[in-house]
Design a protein around this motif. Structure first.
Motif, PDB file in Angstrom:
ATOM      1  N   GLU A  55      60.178  20.711 -28.817  1.00 17.52           N
ATOM      2  CA  GLU A  55      59.042  21.631 -28.699  1.00 17.52           C
ATOM      3  C   GLU A  55      58.702  21.881 -27.236  1.00 17.52           C
ATOM      4  OE1 GLU A  55      56.610  20.908 -32.846  1.00 17.52           O
ATOM      5  OE2 GLU A  55      56.228  19.543 -31.183  1.00 17.52           O
ATOM      6  N   ALA A  56      58.842  20.863 -26.396  1.00 18.13           N
ATOM      7  CA  ALA A  56      58.561  21.028 -24.965  1.00 18.13           C
ATOM      8  C   ALA A  56      59.551  22.001 -24.325  1.00 18.13           C
ATOM      9  CB  ALA A  56      58.622  19.676 -24.254  1.00 18.13           C
ATOM     10  N   GLU A  57      60.777  21.988 -24.827  1.00 17.51           N
ATOM     11  CA  GLU A  57      61.815  22.884 -24.305  1.00 17.51           C
ATOM     12  C   GLU A  57      61.609  24.317 -24.799  1.00 17.51           C
ATOM     13  OE1 GLU A  57      65.347  23.500 -22.053  1.00 17.51           O
ATOM     14  OE2 GLU A  57      64.199  21.654 -22.257  1.00 17.51           O
ATOM     15  N   GLY A  58      61.071  24.463 -26.012  1.00 13.06           N
ATOM     16  CA  GLY A  58      60.835  25.796 -26.569  1.00 13.06           C
ATOM     17  C   GLY A  58      62.127  26.486 -26.944  1.00 13.06           C
ATOM     18  N   GLY A  59      62.135  27.812 -26.829  1.00 16.66           N
ATOM     19  CA  GLY A  59      63.367  28.556 -27.041  1.00 16.66           C
ATOM     20  C   GLY A  59      63.468  29.324 -28.334  1.00 16.66           C
ATOM     21  N   GLY A  60      62.420  29.350 -29.155  1.00 11.72           N
ATOM     22  CA  GLY A  60      62.446  30.210 -30.326  1.00 11.72           C
ATOM     23  C   GLY A  60      62.385  29.562 -31.690  1.00 11.72           C
ATOM     24  N   PRO A  61      63.093  28.435 -31.943  1.00 12.41           N
ATOM     25  CA  PRO A  61      63.029  27.848 -33.291  1.00 12.41           C
ATOM     26  C   PRO A  61      61.653  27.296 -33.619  1.00 12.41           C
ATOM     27  CG  PRO A  61      64.913  26.992 -32.055  1.00 12.41           C
ATOM     28  CD  PRO A  61      64.044  27.719 -31.087  1.00 12.41           C
ATOM     29  N   ARG A  62      61.359  27.178 -34.916  1.00 10.08           N
ATOM     30  CA  ARG A  62      60.167  26.460 -35.364  1.00 10.08           C
ATOM     31  C   ARG A  62      60.612  25.039 -35.669  1.00 10.08           C
ATOM     32  NH1 ARG A  62      58.498  30.898 -39.759  1.00 10.08           N
ATOM     33  NH2 ARG A  62      60.464  30.091 -40.520  1.00 10.08           N
ATOM     34  N   PHE A  63      60.105  24.096 -34.896  1.00  6.74           N
ATOM     35  CA  PHE A  63      60.513  22.696 -35.049  1.00  6.74           C
ATOM     36  C   PHE A  63      59.577  21.970 -35.999  1.00  6.74           C
ATOM     37  CE2 PHE A  63      62.324  23.917 -30.923  1.00  6.74           C
ATOM     38  CZ  PHE A  63      63.647  23.535 -31.138  1.00  6.74           C
ATOM     39  N   HIS A  64      60.161  21.140 -36.875  1.00  2.93           N
ATOM     40  CA  HIS A  64      59.398  20.400 -37.872  1.00  2.93           C
ATOM     41  C   HIS A  64      59.767  18.925 -37.799  1.00  2.93           C
ATOM     42  CE1 HIS A  64      58.494  24.276 -39.864  1.00  2.93           C
ATOM     43  NE2 HIS A  64      59.749  24.564 -39.593  1.00  2.93           N
ATOM     44  N   HIS A  65      58.767  18.067 -37.640  1.00  2.00           N
ATOM     45  CA  HIS A  65      58.987  16.632 -37.722  1.00  2.00           C
ATOM     46  C   HIS A  65      58.912  16.264 -39.196  1.00  2.00           C
ATOM     47  CE1 HIS A  65      57.190  12.369 -37.390  1.00  2.00           C
ATOM     48  NE2 HIS A  65      58.508  12.310 -37.393  1.00  2.00           N
ATOM     49  N   ALA A  66      60.073  16.075 -39.820  1.00  4.13           N
ATOM     50  CA  ALA A  66      60.103  15.825 -41.259  1.00  4.13           C
ATOM     51  C   ALA A  66      61.435  15.209 -41.663  1.00  4.13           C
ATOM     52  CB  ALA A  66      59.899  17.139 -42.024  1.00  4.13           C
ATOM     53  N   ASP A  67      61.414  14.533 -42.806  1.00  4.51           N
ATOM     54  CA  ASP A  67      62.610  13.967 -43.414  1.00  4.51           C
ATOM     55  C   ASP A  67      63.120  14.984 -44.431  1.00  4.51           C
ATOM     56  OD1 ASP A  67      64.435  12.616 -45.051  1.00  4.51           O
ATOM     57  OD2 ASP A  67      63.349  10.718 -44.919  1.00  4.51           O
ATOM     58  N   ILE A  68      64.341  15.468 -44.249  1.00  7.71           N
ATOM     59  CA  ILE A  68      64.870  16.515 -45.116  1.00  7.71           C
ATOM     60  C   ILE A  68      64.905  16.069 -46.581  1.00  7.71           C
ATOM     61  CG2 ILE A  68      67.314  15.874 -44.852  1.00  7.71           C
ATOM     62  CD1 ILE A  68      65.854  19.454 -44.968  1.00  7.71           C
ATOM     63  N   THR A  69      65.050  14.779 -46.830  1.00  8.20           N
ATOM     64  CA  THR A  69      65.120  14.303 -48.218  1.00  8.20           C
ATOM     65  C   THR A  69      63.766  14.409 -48.919  1.00  8.20           C
ATOM     66  OG1 THR A  69      64.689  11.988 -47.639  1.00  8.20           O
ATOM     67  CG2 THR A  69      66.993  12.698 -47.659  1.00  8.20           C
ATOM     68  N   GLU A  70      62.686  14.488 -48.134  1.00 10.73           N
ATOM     69  CA  GLU A  70      61.338  14.570 -48.713  1.00 10.73           C
ATOM     70  C   GLU A  70      60.738  15.974 -48.634  1.00 10.73           C
ATOM     71  OE1 GLU A  70      59.103  11.616 -46.631  1.00 10.73           O
ATOM     72  OE2 GLU A  70      60.339   9.963 -47.377  1.00 10.73           O
ATOM     73  N   MET A  71      61.375  16.856 -47.900  1.00 10.79           N
ATOM     74  CA  MET A  71      60.864  18.226 -47.752  1.00 10.79           C
ATOM     75  C   MET A  71      61.098  19.038 -49.018  1.00 10.79           C
ATOM     76  SD  MET A  71      61.973  19.544 -43.977  1.00 10.79           S
ATOM     77  CE  MET A  71      61.161  21.136 -44.175  1.00 10.79           C
ATOM     78  N   GLU A  72      60.195  19.949 -49.279  1.00  6.78           N
ATOM     79  CA  GLU A  72      60.405  20.934 -50.339  1.00  6.78           C
ATOM     80  C   GLU A  72      60.969  22.185 -49.684  1.00  6.78           C
ATOM     81  OE1 GLU A  72      57.419  21.808 -53.186  1.00  6.78           O
ATOM     82  OE2 GLU A  72      56.728  19.722 -53.268  1.00  6.78           O
ATOM     83  N   LEU A  73      62.202  22.500 -50.021  1.00 12.69           N
ATOM     84  CA  LEU A  73      62.832  23.690 -49.455  1.00 12.69           C
ATOM     85  C   LEU A  73      62.778  24.822 -50.471  1.00 12.69           C
ATOM     86  CD1 LEU A  73      66.054  22.134 -47.862  1.00 12.69           C
ATOM     87  CD2 LEU A  73      63.910  22.740 -46.720  1.00 12.69           C
ATOM     88  N   PRO A  74      62.395  26.007 -50.034  1.00  9.81           N
ATOM     89  CA  PRO A  74      62.381  27.142 -50.971  1.00  9.81           C
ATOM     90  C   PRO A  74      63.799  27.510 -51.393  1.00  9.81           C
ATOM     91  CG  PRO A  74      61.882  27.855 -48.728  1.00  9.81           C
ATOM     92  CD  PRO A  74      61.953  26.365 -48.685  1.00  9.81           C
ATOM     93  N   GLU A  75      64.002  27.707 -52.667  1.00 11.80           N
ATOM     94  CA  GLU A  75      65.334  28.075 -53.159  1.00 11.80           C
ATOM     95  C   GLU A  75      65.719  29.463 -52.670  1.00 11.80           C
ATOM     96  OE1 GLU A  75      66.226  27.530 -57.234  1.00 11.80           O
ATOM     97  OE2 GLU A  75      65.427  25.488 -57.294  1.00 11.80           O
ATOM     98  N   GLY A  76      66.982  29.601 -52.283  1.00 12.67           N
ATOM     99  CA  GLY A  76      67.522  30.894 -51.890  1.00 12.67           C
ATOM    100  C   GLY A  76      66.965  31.484 -50.613  1.00 12.67           C
ATOM    101  N   ARG A  77      66.441  30.645 -49.725  1.00 11.37           N
ATOM    102  CA  ARG A  77      65.774  31.182 -48.524  1.00 11.37           C
ATOM    103  C   ARG A  77      66.707  31.427 -47.344  1.00 11.37           C
ATOM    104  NH1 ARG A  77      62.052  32.600 -45.243  1.00 11.37           N
ATOM    105  NH2 ARG A  77      61.584  31.567 -43.301  1.00 11.37           N
ATOM    106  N   TYR A  78      67.663  30.532 -47.100  1.00  9.94           N
ATOM    107  CA  TYR A  78      68.387  30.545 -45.825  1.00  9.94           C
ATOM    108  C   TYR A  78      69.773  31.184 -45.939  1.00  9.94           C
ATOM    109  CZ  TYR A  78      64.710  27.359 -44.377  1.00  9.94           C
ATOM    110  OH  TYR A  78      63.491  26.803 -44.091  1.00  9.94           O
ATOM    111  N   ASP A  79      70.077  32.009 -44.948  1.00 11.24           N
ATOM    112  CA  ASP A  79      71.408  32.607 -44.861  1.00 11.24           C
ATOM    113  C   ASP A  79      72.415  31.633 -44.260  1.00 11.24           C
ATOM    114  OD1 ASP A  79      70.558  35.193 -45.800  1.00 11.24           O
ATOM    115  OD2 ASP A  79      69.633  35.500 -43.831  1.00 11.24           O
TER     116      ASP A  79
END
Length: 198
Positions: free
Chosen positions: A59-83
């Motif tokens: 986040e300090a470096e920046g550059g465009g992405p939205r950074f999330h502090h999270a464990d992917i195994t516990e995240m709820e990902l929307p189905e069919g969202r990412y290309d």
């Protein structure tokens, strides 16, 4: 010396970004170098890592992405969202079955690209490792001779040793990611590419 095996394969992974890609997820993003490269292509990028210190550095470096502090195994990902979904040396930090969750988050025609690590178990594994040693040494010397490029990496993501053999990964992927291709790469890595049907 300033040579990073994962960074070496950034171009390989960028070539797997599908045409017209609008949204991407970078899993285990670390300090965000690859996520920033995706964002520089005009892609809306979510970048996730469970290590608070590397997300702070990203986040300090920046550059465009939205950074999330999270464990992917516990995240709820929307189905069919990412290309496009990328995992650079991070899938072995979670149960391999997590790829099913990533698969479900792909949009039709979306691509999951995993740059993975595996332990040496077979004679072929050891042969590839032996072949990589002189190339690795020569590349490190060449990078060092070229001089410093950019800032030195101050914050590093936690490292874990891989446990699944490449043969085990192939078997699991055949069930969870039918049609995926897996090829062995130099520098103790493999590339798995899966495309979600349209």
């Amino acid at each position: 010396m300033p040579f990073n095996h994962n960074d070496h394969y950034h171009r390989t992974l960028l070539r797997r970004v599908p045409k017209g890609c609008r949204t991407a997820l970078d899993v285990g993003c670390g300090t965000g170098r690859f996520a920033r490269r995706l964002a520089s292509l005009g892609i809306q990028v979510d970048a996730v890592d469970p290590a608070a210190e590397v997300i702070e550095a990203a986040e300090a470096e920046g550059g465009g992405p939205r950074f999330h502090h999270a464990d992917i195994t516990e995240m709820e990902l929307p189905e069919g969202r990412y290309d496009y979904i990328s995992c650079l040396a991070s899938i072995h930090h979670v149960p391999f079955g997590t790829v099913a969750k990533l698969r479900d988050a792909l949009a039709p025609g979306g691509v999951l690209a995993i740059l993975g690590c595996y332990p040496e178990r077979s004679a072929v594994d050891y042969a590839w490792s032996l072949a990589a040693i002189p190339v690795n040494a020569a590349t490190r010397l060449a990078v060092a001779a070229a001089g410093p490029r950019g800032r030195a990496e101050g914050t590093r993501a936690p490292v874990m040793r891989p446990e699944m053999s490449l043969e085990e990964i192939r078997k699991e992927a055949a069930t969870l990611l039918p049609g995926a291709t897996i090829r062995r790469l130099l520098f103790w890595r493999y590339l798995l590419v899966y495309r979600e049907p349209n």
